[in-house]
Design a protein around this motif. Structure first.
Motif, PDB file in Angstrom:
ATOM      1  N   THR A  15      13.984 -24.151   0.562  1.00 54.51           N
ATOM      2  CA  THR A  15      13.528 -23.339  -0.569  1.00 54.51           C
ATOM      3  C   THR A  15      14.342 -22.053  -0.672  1.00 54.51           C
ATOM      4  O   THR A  15      14.686 -21.615  -1.780  1.00 54.51           O
ATOM      5  CB  THR A  15      12.035 -23.008  -0.413  1.00 54.51           C
ATOM      6  OG1 THR A  15      11.294 -24.230  -0.316  1.00 54.51           O
ATOM      7  CG2 THR A  15      11.520 -22.215  -1.604  1.00 54.51           C
ATOM      8  N   PHE A  16      14.651 -21.440   0.464  1.00 60.37           N
ATOM      9  CA  PHE A  16      15.448 -20.215   0.506  1.00 60.37           C
ATOM     10  C   PHE A  16      16.780 -20.408  -0.230  1.00 60.37           C
ATOM     11  O   PHE A  16      17.160 -19.606  -1.090  1.00 60.37           O
ATOM     12  CB  PHE A  16      15.698 -19.839   1.973  1.00 60.37           C
ATOM     13  CG  PHE A  16      16.449 -18.563   2.190  1.00 60.37           C
ATOM     14  CD1 PHE A  16      15.778 -17.378   2.426  1.00 60.37           C
ATOM     15  CD2 PHE A  16      17.834 -18.543   2.182  1.00 60.37           C
ATOM     16  CE1 PHE A  16      16.463 -16.193   2.654  1.00 60.37           C
ATOM     17  CE2 PHE A  16      18.540 -17.366   2.394  1.00 60.37           C
ATOM     18  CZ  PHE A  16      17.847 -16.192   2.632  1.00 60.37           C
ATOM     19  N   VAL A  17      17.486 -21.490   0.092  1.00 63.63           N
ATOM     20  CA  VAL A  17      18.789 -21.749  -0.542  1.00 63.63           C
ATOM     21  C   VAL A  17      18.616 -22.108  -2.014  1.00 63.63           C
ATOM     22  O   VAL A  17      19.361 -21.619  -2.883  1.00 63.63           O
ATOM     23  CB  VAL A  17      19.527 -22.880   0.203  1.00 63.63           C
ATOM     24  CG1 VAL A  17      20.842 -23.217  -0.507  1.00 63.63           C
ATOM     25  CG2 VAL A  17      19.804 -22.468   1.652  1.00 63.63           C
ATOM     26  N   THR A  18      17.624 -22.953  -2.302  1.00 61.15           N
ATOM     27  CA  THR A  18      17.397 -23.370  -3.691  1.00 61.15           C
ATOM     28  C   THR A  18      17.074 -22.182  -4.588  1.00 61.15           C
ATOM     29  O   THR A  18      17.601 -22.063  -5.701  1.00 61.15           O
ATOM     30  CB  THR A  18      16.244 -24.388  -3.753  1.00 61.15           C
ATOM     31  OG1 THR A  18      16.580 -25.527  -2.958  1.00 61.15           O
ATOM     32  CG2 THR A  18      15.984 -24.837  -5.184  1.00 61.15           C
ATOM     33  N   MET A  19      16.219 -21.295  -4.087  1.00 57.51           N
ATOM     34  CA  MET A  19      15.872 -20.109  -4.873  1.00 57.51           C
ATOM     35  C   MET A  19      17.069 -19.185  -5.032  1.00 57.51           C
ATOM     36  O   MET A  19      17.284 -18.599  -6.098  1.00 57.51           O
ATOM     37  CB  MET A  19      14.724 -19.368  -4.193  1.00 57.51           C
ATOM     38  CG  MET A  19      13.422 -20.142  -4.116  1.00 57.51           C
ATOM     39  SD  MET A  19      12.607 -20.268  -5.706  1.00 57.51           S
ATOM     40  CE  MET A  19      11.948 -18.618  -5.856  1.00 57.51           C
ATOM     41  N   GLY A  20      17.865 -19.034  -3.972  1.00 57.13           N
ATOM     42  CA  GLY A  20      19.015 -18.147  -4.039  1.00 57.13           C
ATOM     43  C   GLY A  20      19.985 -18.534  -5.133  1.00 57.13           C
ATOM     44  O   GLY A  20      20.565 -17.679  -5.817  1.00 57.13           O
ATOM     45  N   ILE A  21      20.170 -19.839  -5.313  1.00 54.03           N
ATOM     46  CA  ILE A  21      21.103 -20.318  -6.338  1.00 54.03           C
ATOM     47  C   ILE A  21      20.396 -20.518  -7.674  1.00 54.03           C
ATOM     48  O   ILE A  21      20.846 -20.033  -8.717  1.00 54.03           O
ATOM     49  CB  ILE A  21      21.766 -21.631  -5.885  1.00 54.03           C
ATOM     50  CG1 ILE A  21      22.606 -21.389  -4.624  1.00 54.03           C
ATOM     51  CG2 ILE A  21      22.646 -22.198  -6.999  1.00 54.03           C
ATOM     52  CD1 ILE A  21      23.194 -22.646  -4.014  1.00 54.03           C
ATOM     53  N   GLY A  22      19.270 -21.225  -7.661  1.00 55.08           N
ATOM     54  CA  GLY A  22      18.611 -21.601  -8.906  1.00 55.08           C
ATOM     55  C   GLY A  22      18.083 -20.434  -9.709  1.00 55.08           C
ATOM     56  O   GLY A  22      18.304 -20.346 -10.926  1.00 55.08           O
ATOM     57  N   VAL A  23      17.392 -19.512  -9.058  1.00 55.07           N
ATOM     58  CA  VAL A  23      16.822 -18.373  -9.782  1.00 55.07           C
ATOM     59  C   VAL A  23      17.922 -17.459 -10.309  1.00 55.07           C
ATOM     60  O   VAL A  23      17.866 -16.967 -11.435  1.00 55.07           O
ATOM     61  CB  VAL A  23      15.842 -17.596  -8.887  1.00 55.07           C
ATOM     62  CG1 VAL A  23      15.381 -16.314  -9.573  1.00 55.07           C
ATOM     63  CG2 VAL A  23      14.632 -18.469  -8.563  1.00 55.07           C
ATOM     64  N   ASN A  24      18.969 -17.233  -9.496  1.00 50.78           N
ATOM     65  CA  ASN A  24      20.036 -16.338  -9.931  1.00 50.78           C
ATOM     66  C   ASN A  24      20.920 -16.953 -10.998  1.00 50.78           C
ATOM     67  O   ASN A  24      21.558 -16.224 -11.769  1.00 50.78           O
ATOM     68  CB  ASN A  24      20.852 -15.892  -8.723  1.00 50.78           C
ATOM     69  CG  ASN A  24      20.122 -14.849  -7.903  1.00 50.78           C
ATOM     70  OD1 ASN A  24      19.871 -13.749  -8.356  1.00 50.78           O
ATOM     71  ND2 ASN A  24      19.733 -15.220  -6.685  1.00 50.78           N
ATOM     72  N   ALA A  25      20.961 -18.281 -11.063  1.00 51.11           N
ATOM     73  CA  ALA A  25      21.677 -18.922 -12.163  1.00 51.11           C
ATOM     74  C   ALA A  25      21.005 -18.586 -13.497  1.00 51.11           C
ATOM     75  O   ALA A  25      21.674 -18.372 -14.512  1.00 51.11           O
ATOM     76  CB  ALA A  25      21.723 -20.427 -11.950  1.00 51.11           C
ATOM     77  N   ARG A  26      19.683 -18.528 -13.492  1.00 48.62           N
ATOM     78  CA  ARG A  26      18.962 -18.129 -14.705  1.00 48.62           C
ATOM     79  C   ARG A  26      19.107 -16.631 -14.953  1.00 48.62           C
ATOM     80  O   ARG A  26      19.312 -16.186 -16.083  1.00 48.62           O
ATOM     81  CB  ARG A  26      17.485 -18.496 -14.555  1.00 48.62           C
ATOM     82  CG  ARG A  26      16.623 -18.129 -15.758  1.00 48.62           C
ATOM     83  CD  ARG A  26      15.161 -18.369 -15.448  1.00 48.62           C
ATOM     84  NE  ARG A  26      14.713 -17.525 -14.344  1.00 48.62           N
ATOM     85  CZ  ARG A  26      13.576 -17.729 -13.680  1.00 48.62           C
ATOM     86  NH1 ARG A  26      12.795 -18.742 -13.984  1.00 48.62           N
ATOM     87  NH2 ARG A  26      13.224 -16.919 -12.708  1.00 48.62           N
TER      88      ARG A  26
END
Length: 426
Positions: A15-26
Motif C-alpha cells: 500500500t505504501f508504494v501504491t499510494m506513493g505513485i498512484g496518489v501523486n499521479a493524480r
C-alpha cells in the motif's frame, strides 16, 4: 511457508508504494494545471473542472468499487485502477480540446485514483489491524509523502524541460510497470491466510475470550447493509463530515501552486511547497494515526480539518504578505495536521459499520466524500473567475472545515467501538 513477519506488514508495504505513485499521479494535475492554461488559454474554472470531473467519476464509481471489493477482493480493484489511471496518463498528451482533458485526466485518471488511492486502500487495510489500526494505516499512507517529495519535483523538472505531455507519459508508464505486478501480493483479510488481526495467535477453543472494544453491543451485532445504514443519522453525519473534509483538502491542493505563483513565488518553489505538504504528511499521518489509537478518531479528525482551516487563513494572509515564513506555516499545518485524515478515513467508518457489507457502505460514503473533492476545486476556481480573487473561496473553505469536524463528533464512532487506548482493563 511462514514469513518472519506478520503478513499485514507486507500489505502495508504494498500500500505504501501504491499510494506513493498512484496518489501523486493524480496530484500531478496541480503541476499540469498552469502549463495547460498557458498553452490553451482556457479559463481556470474550465480547466480545474477536469480535475473536478475526475472526482465526480470516481465518486460515481465508489459504490461499485465497494461492491467489487466485497465480492472479489483488493487485487481485482487495484489492477483495475492501474489500467484506468495508466491509460488516462498515456492518452492525456493527445489533448487538443477541453473534452479530451475531461476524458483522460478527468474520467480515466479519476476513476483509477479511487481504486489506488485512499478510498480503495481503506476498504481492506483496516481488516488487518485492530489494536494498531491507526498506526498501520498511517505508515501505509505515508507513502504519499515519500512519493510527493520524489515524484512531484521530478515531474515539475520534466515539465520545465520537456513539457507536461512528456511528464504525463512518464507517470503513466511508471504506474503500469511498477504497480501492476506489485498489487498481486494483496489479500483482503488475515483470515484468508489463516491469520488473525495484528498478527495475534489464533485463540484456543477453551481460551478466555479477548477483551472487546464494543460499547454498543446491539449496534455492533447488527448486520449492516447499505439500506440499513442509510436509515441512520450516523451515516448522514459521516457523509457531511467526509464531504467537507475532501472539499477543503482538494480546494487547497488544486489551486495552491497557481495561487503561489500568481502572488510572486517561482514555479519551482511552488512545486516544492506542494511536495513538502505531503512530506510533512509522513510524520503527521503516522503520529496522528498512532495517537488516534490512544485518544479516539474524533479528536484526530478535528485536528486535521482544523489544519486545513489554518491553511486557508495562511493563504488569505499571503495575499498581502507573500513571505516564505507564511508559506512554511501553511505547509506545516496542511501537511502535518491535514494529512492526519488519511490514517482514519477507513477506521472511522469501520468502527461504526464493520461487517460483511463494509465495502459497499464505505464506497457509498466515498461517493459523497469525493463529490466534496470535486466541488472544492471547481467552486474555488469559479469564485476566482467571478471575483478575480481567492479570498471568498478560502473563507468558505474555513467554514466547511469546521462543519466537517462537528459532523464526525455527532457520528460518534467512540460510542460504538472504542480505540485500544480507551478500553477498560479486564
Amino acid at each position: 511457508m511462514r514469513l518472519p513477519v506478520y503478513y499485514g506488514w507486507v500489505i502495508v508495504a504494498v500500500t505504501f508504494v501504491t499510494m506513493g505513485i498512484g496518489v501523486n499521479a493524480r496530484t500531478a494535475f496541480s503541476l499540469f494545471y498552469a502549463p495547460i492554461i498557458n498553452e490553451f488559454g482556457w479559463d481556470r474554472g474550465l480547466t480545474a473542472g477536469a480535475f473536478s470531473f475526475g472526482f465526480l467519476a470516481s465518486a460515481a464509481l465508489s459504490p461499485l468499487m465497494g461492491k467489487l471489493m466485497d465480492r472479489t477482493g483488493p487485487r481485482t480493484v487495484m489492477e483495475l485502477g492501474v489500467v484506468l489511471m495508466g491509460a488516462g496518463l498515456l492518452l492525456a498528451p493527445l489533448t487538443t480540446q477541453p473534452w479530451h482533458l475531461y476524458l483522460t485526466i478527468g474520467f480515466l485518471v479519476g476513476s483509477g485514483s479511487v481504486c489506488l488511492g485512499y478510498s480503495g486502500q481503506s476498504l481492506f487495510l483496516p481488516n488487518w489491524f485492530v489494536r494498531n489500526r491507526g498506526l498501520a494505516i498511517g505508515i501505509a499512507f505515508a507513502g504519499v509523502g515519500i512519493g510527493s517529495v520524489t515524484l512531484l519535483p521530478w515531474v515539475q523538472t520534466m515539465i520545465d524541460g520537456a513539457g507536461w505531455r512528456q511528464a504525463s507519459t512518464a507517470m503513466g508508464l511508471l504506474i503500469l510497470v511498477v504497480l501492476a505486478p506489485l498489487n498481486l501480493l494483496l489479500r483482503k483479510r488475515p483470515q484468508d491466510m489463516g491469520l488473525e488481526p495484528d498478527g495475534d495467535a489464533t485463540p484456543l477453543p477453551n481460551a478466555e475470550p479477548p477483551r472487546s472494544n464494543v460499547v454498543d453491543a446491539a449496534w455492533a451485532a447488527t448486520d449492516w447493509t447499505l439500506s440499513r445504514a442509510l436509515r441512520t443519522k450516523r451515516f448522514w453525519w459521516l457523509a457531511l463530515g467526509y464531504f467537507g473534509a475532501l472539499y477543503a483538502w482538494y480546494a487547497v491542493q488544486v489551486h495552491q501552486t497557481k495561487y503561489l505563483v500568481e502572488i510572486g513565488f517561482g514555479s519551482t518553489a511552488a512545486a516544492w511547497a506542494l511536495g513538502f505538504v505531503s512530506l510533512l504528511g509522513i510524520p503527521g499521518g503516522i503520529a496522528l494515526g498512532a495517537l488516534s489509537d490512544r485518544i479516539g478518531r474524533e479528536w484526530i479528525w478535528s485536528m486535521s480539518v482544523g489544519g486545513f482551516a489554518l491553511c486557508f487563513i495562511a493563504l488569505i494572509a499571503l495575499e498581502k504578505n507573500p513571505s516564505f515564513l507564511l508559506v512554511y506555516a501553511m505547509v506545516a499545518v496542511q501537511g502535518f495536521l491535514g494529512y492526519g485524515l488519511t490514517s482514519i478515513l477507513g477506521a472511522v467508518v469501520a468502527e461504526i459499520f464493520q461487517g460483511r457489507h463494509f465495502g459497499t457502505i464505505f464506497g457509498t460514503l466515498m461517493f459523497v466524500a469525493l463529490s466534496g473533492g470535486a466541488a472544492g476545486p471547481y467552486v474555488t476556481g469559479l469564485i476566482h473567475d467571478l471575483t478575480d480573487s481567492y479570498r471568498l473561496a478560502f473563507m468558505i473553505g474555513i467554514a466547511v472545515s469546521l462543519v466537517s469536524a462537528a459532523a464526525i463528533w455527532l457520528a460518534a464512532p467512540r460510542r460504538v467501538r472504542v480505540v485500544a487506548g480507551r478500553m477498560k482493563p479486564a
